[in-house]
Scaffold this active site. Structure first.
Site, mmCIF file in Angstrom:
data_model
loop_
_atom_site.group_PDB
_atom_site.id
_atom_site.type_symbol
_atom_site.label_atom_id
_atom_site.label_comp_id
_atom_site.label_asym_id
_atom_site.label_seq_id
_atom_site.Cartn_x
_atom_site.Cartn_y
_atom_site.Cartn_z
ATOM 1 C CG ASP A 40 47.664 12.385 48.219
ATOM 2 O OD1 ASP A 40 47.316 11.236 48.503
ATOM 3 O OD2 ASP A 40 48.289 13.135 48.999
ATOM 4 C CE1 TYR A 68 56.093 11.633 45.663
ATOM 5 C CE2 TYR A 68 57.885 10.898 47.081
ATOM 6 C CZ TYR A 68 56.665 10.660 46.470
ATOM 7 O OH TYR A 68 56.028 9.471 46.667
ATOM 8 C CG ASP A 82 46.830 18.968 50.340
ATOM 9 O OD1 ASP A 82 45.744 19.411 50.789
ATOM 10 O OD2 ASP A 82 46.901 17.909 49.693
ATOM 11 N NE ARG A 178 49.113 14.509 51.825
ATOM 12 C CZ ARG A 178 48.161 13.795 52.401
ATOM 13 N NH1 ARG A 178 47.163 14.404 53.034
ATOM 14 N NH2 ARG A 178 48.178 12.484 52.373
#
Length: 311
Positions: A40, A68, A82, A178
């Site tokens: 993203d 991550y 988010d 997310r």
């Protein structure tokens, strides 16, 4: 100088993965470049670019686990899952017990089911979900199974009105962090949204190997770009490998099927020391350890069939 292989880029904030590819093309003067998994715009971190013939490895690099580092904030929910989105719900004061937070987060390790967020690149009836979302349309999405291999808590700040937790997660491809943050909040009984996300590795490619996008022209000018390139076969070293003799190497280079008298003794096989169970993709090398390409071993037929020949 011909540039070919995998170039790990440190994706900056505010750019799409497509933007990164377009800039790399311009900086390097190379058209044949592809990325190995969308990040993203607000997400930073490891974005491996495949250059030249290495673009044929994209599908195999995409299969690699991703790591991550994420931050989740509890007490509010947004339409994008988010903090870039519109707030849909907010609780003024959230109180969470540390032991409960720890146990809930660890409960997500293993195979889990996720519903892709509306703001994602998944296609429904030929349209990207984020295109529908921007038009104010919400559609039903099918849940999909993904795997969370590990979760490590890095920091807990539970004394604020909207508590925050930072964690590191190793997961399979297709995992939406997310959505993981939202689902953790749901399991705790409160709304949640992802605050920050960094992809720290793709397979064995980590942040320390990455190149800043703005450094590409300088590295090319100084002739140092090749020191940052990962060879295509090494980027998929999770695949088992096999060294052929001279004659069979010639057949393989010609893109022919290679018949073997017995099951190949593979190195690095995930299934066994002697071969793969039925069929599987194998990295093939000549006697001088030069990479020939990817072949598929068919145990029933007793041959290697070319999948992607490189040399």
């Amino acid at each position: 100088m011909t540039i070919e292989g995998i170039l790990p880029i440190l994706k900056p904030k505010g750019m799409t993965s497509h933007d990164v590819v377009a800039k790399a093309r311009r900086f390097l003067g190379i058209k044949r470049i592809g990325h190995t998994g969308t990040l993203d715009p607000e997400v930073t971190g490891v974005l491996p670019l495949c250059i030249g013939r290495a673009t044929r490895m994209v599908e195999y690099i995409q299969e690699l686990p991703k790591q991550y580092e994420a931050a989740v904030v509890f007490g509010l929910a947004t339409d994008t899952e988010d903090l870039s989105g519109n707030v849909l719900e907010e609780i003024p004061l959230v109180q969470l017990a540390e032991d409960k937070v720890r146990s809930v987060i660890q409960s997500f390790v293993g195979e889990i089911s996720q519903v892709p967020p509306m703001y994602s690149a998944v296609k429904v009836d030929g349209k990207r979900l984020y295109e529908l979302a921007r038009a104010g349309v919400e559609v039903e999405r099918k849940a999909r199974n993904v795997t969370i291999y590990e979760i490590e808590l890095l920091e807990l700040d539970l004394n604020r009105d909207h508590p925050e937790v930072r964690f590191r997660v190793l997961c399979s491809k297709g995992t939406y962090i997310r959505t993981l943050c939202v689902d953790i909040g749901r399991a705790l009984g409160v709304p949640a949204a992802m605050k920050e996300l960094v992809r720290s590795s793709t397979g064995r490619i980590g942040l320390e190997q990455c190149v800043a996008l703005e450094d590409l022209p300088r590295l090319r000018e100084e002739g140092l770009l090749d020191t940052k390139i990962i060879q295509a076969d090494q980027a998929v070293d999770y695949l088992p490998s096999l060294v052929l003799n001279e004659q069979l190497s010639v057949f393989a280079l010609q893109g022919r099927k290679v018949r073997l008298h017995e099951a190949p003794a593979l190195q690095g096989s995930r299934d066994s020391e002697t071969g793969v169970e039925q069929t599987g993709i194998i990295r093939i090398y000549d006697p001088h350890k030069r990479f020939i390409g990817l072949f598929s071993w068919n145990e029933t037929e007793g041959h290697l069939a070319p999948v992607k020949v490189f040399n």
